[in-house]
Enzyme design. Structure first.
Site, PDB file in Angstrom:
ATOM      1  N   HIS A  76       0.786  -1.282  -0.025  1.00  0.00           N
ATOM      2  CA  HIS A  76       0.043  -0.211   0.031  1.00  0.00           C
ATOM      3  C   HIS A  76       0.906   1.217   0.060  1.00  0.00           C
ATOM      4  CE1 HIS A  76       0.480  -0.120   4.490  1.00  0.00           C
ATOM      5  NE2 HIS A  76       0.361   1.103   4.303  1.00  0.00           N
TER       6      HIS A  76
ATOM      7  N   ASP B  16      -0.205  -7.567   1.432  1.00  0.00           N
ATOM      8  CA  ASP B  16       0.376  -6.113   1.596  1.00  0.00           C
ATOM      9  C   ASP B  16       2.033  -6.055   1.392  1.00  0.00           C
ATOM     10  OD1 ASP B  16       0.191  -3.324   1.803  1.00  0.00           O
ATOM     11  OD2 ASP B  16       0.017  -3.329   4.031  1.00  0.00           O
TER      12      ASP B  16
ATOM     13  N   SER C 158       4.823   2.445   7.871  1.00  0.00           N
ATOM     14  CA  SER C 158       4.616   1.315   7.306  1.00  0.00           C
ATOM     15  C   SER C 158       5.663   0.999   6.296  1.00  0.00           C
ATOM     16  CB  SER C 158       3.441   1.775   6.092  1.00  0.00           C
ATOM     17  OG  SER C 158       2.156   1.703   6.581  1.00  0.00           O
TER      18      SER C 158
END
Length: 475
Positions: free
Chosen positions: A114, A144, A217
């Protein structure tokens, strides 16, 4: 020599004791300084740029709006300096900041999918401030994970650990770029392992209380030995910020995906071709089980591996190759890691008996199975369910991919059907494991069921099948 007063002596003794206790406790706390010195060079900042129609606030929100409680994949969205507000529909460049880490000396970098989703360009900034353009080798949205490649030689890499050996209560640390602050370090403990989050059935997440925020992230999660054991990916939040619940993708899962992306450019994972749902306490009783366990098959795709092996709706999968299916979310994970075209032994519960089925696992298709909806002639059987149903033509059943079923027209308030969650528009496919092809058949089956017993009702709703448990009243 003058004696120390007793009360003062007692005070001094308490102070000394407290000092030694604090010293002992301090010695037990981990020291992350060496870990950070060794690992920091291999952690990178990732900046991706994409064109959007209009400006979006971080996390997809807007000024003045509360952010609801949910699991969130996150990274920091920032408008580049000098970009002014533009009218709706005009293209703008939006920059997303995240983290990552180098896994090979020749420049392979691991991060979250993402972070680079929809990116027109990706730039990796190393610890020595070099900025290098990155190529997206591949990304897998289901786990992911994204694999990038930058040009480089003898780049600093991180040591990879074994996430299977991770234990609850271990100390862990994260390095990333929250809100763009490069190489920020946070620490905490492993709160739980093998967590399943909504829409992420293929990842057994590591839950920690490490402070993770937008920009973290894709960054690494370390054990005390300085080995990467996870990739920080999501948080649970009511406010959009850190609230003590962070989730990381186990490094074993991530590296399996990365290897496939590097070698094949895509990810292969096992596929049965079934729609599943959890086994609730009432459903367990309706199927004659001692308690909830396994994954209930609500539907089977035509010509899918499960259909070819003889699996059918109403079967409950209890184990895969000897590994227990504790809950429905466990099944996709166990099947997903099986190589396509390999055989898998499934233990299932059918009609109260445990049987074994051998399934040749397929490869996950690009698209899901098609479903539709329709309606037809009305009929109003007076049943203990409290529903009005309509029969379906052969053409309508075929369009839905069903061999039997009646459509629910009305549901009486406070009825057995209403209590079970049956809605107008649902298609009743079977009751108590018996196919329902007409209102008359529904009445017959209902009449044959003794009261105060939970029975499974199979419905078709919004393009998918599901089971609910009905507890009928006395006749």
């Amino acid at each position: 020599m003058q004696r120390i007063p007793r009360h003062l002596s007692l005070w001094l003794m308490l102070m000394v004791t407290a000092f030694f206790i604090q010293t002992a406790q301090a010695r037990e706390l981990p020291d992350f300084t060496e870990l950070v010195k060794q690992a920091a060079p291999g952690v990178v900042n990732i900046s991706s740029t994409r064109e959007v129609e209009q400006r979006r606030m971080p996390f997809g929100g807007s000024h003045g709006q509360d952010i609801p409680e949910f699991f969130r994949r996150f990274f920091e969205d920032q408008m580049p300096p000098g970009h002014g507000q533009r009218g709706p529909g005009s293209a703008q460049e939006l920059q997303s900041l995240g983290s990552g880490f180098v896994i090979s000396k020749d420049g392979y970098v691991l991060t979250n999918a993402h972070v680079v989703d929809g990116a027109d360009s990706i730039v990796v900034r190393l610890n020595d401030r070099r900025e290098l353009d990155a190529e997206l080798i591949g990304a897998d949205a289901k786990t992911d994970i994204a694999l990038l490649k930058i040009d480089g030689e003898d780049l600093p890499t991180l040591n990879l650990g074994d996430s299977e050996k991770l234990q609850v209560g271990e100390w862990v640390a994260a390095i990333g770029s929250p809100f763009g602050f490069d190489h920020s370090v946070t620490a905490g403990i492993v709160s739980a392992i093998n967590r399943t989050l909504p829409s992420d059935a293929y990842v057994p997440f590591i839950q920690t209380d490490v402070a993770i925020n937008p920009g973290n992230s894709g960054g690494p999660l370390f054990n005390l030995e300085g080995q990467v054991i996870g990739i920080n990916s999501q948080i649970f939040t009511r406010s959009g910020g850190f609230m003590g619940l962070s989730f990381a993708i186990p490094i074993n899962v991530a590296m399996d995906i990365a290897d496939q992306l590097r070698d094949d450019g895509r990810v292969s994972r096992g596929w049965l071709g079934v729609v599943i749902q959890p086994v609730s306490k009432d459903l367990a009783e309706s199927f004659g089980m001692d308690g909830p366990e396994g994954a209930l098959i609500a539907d089977v795709a035509p010509d899918a591996p499960a259909a070819k092996a003889g699996l059918k709706a109403g079967d409950i999968v209890l184990s895969v190759n000897g590994e227990t299916v504790e809950r429905s979310a466990t099944l996709p994970r166990l099947v997903g890691r099986i190589d396509p075209d390999s055989d898998a032994e499934l233990e299932i519960l059918r009609d109260g008996e445990r049987i074994t089925k051998t399934v040749t696992v397929g490869d996950w298709p690009e698209e899901g199975m098609p479903m539709a909806a329709s309606g037809s002639d009305k009929s109003d059987p007076r049943t203990r369910l409290g529903v009005t149903v309509a029969s379906l033509s052969a053409e309508q059943l075929e369009s839905l991919g069903l061999s039997a079923g009646v459509r629910v027209e009305q549901v009486a308030p406070d009825s057995v059907a209403a209590s079970a969650g049956v809605r107008p528009g649902d298609v009743i496919v079977s009751l108590d494991q018996q196919d329902i092809d007409s209102g008359k058949r529904l009445s017959e089956v209902v009449s044959s069921i003794e009261g105060n017993r939970a029975v499974p009702l199979r419905l078709y709703r919004d393009g998918r099948s599901l089971f609910v448990a009905l507890r009928l009243n006395e006749k």
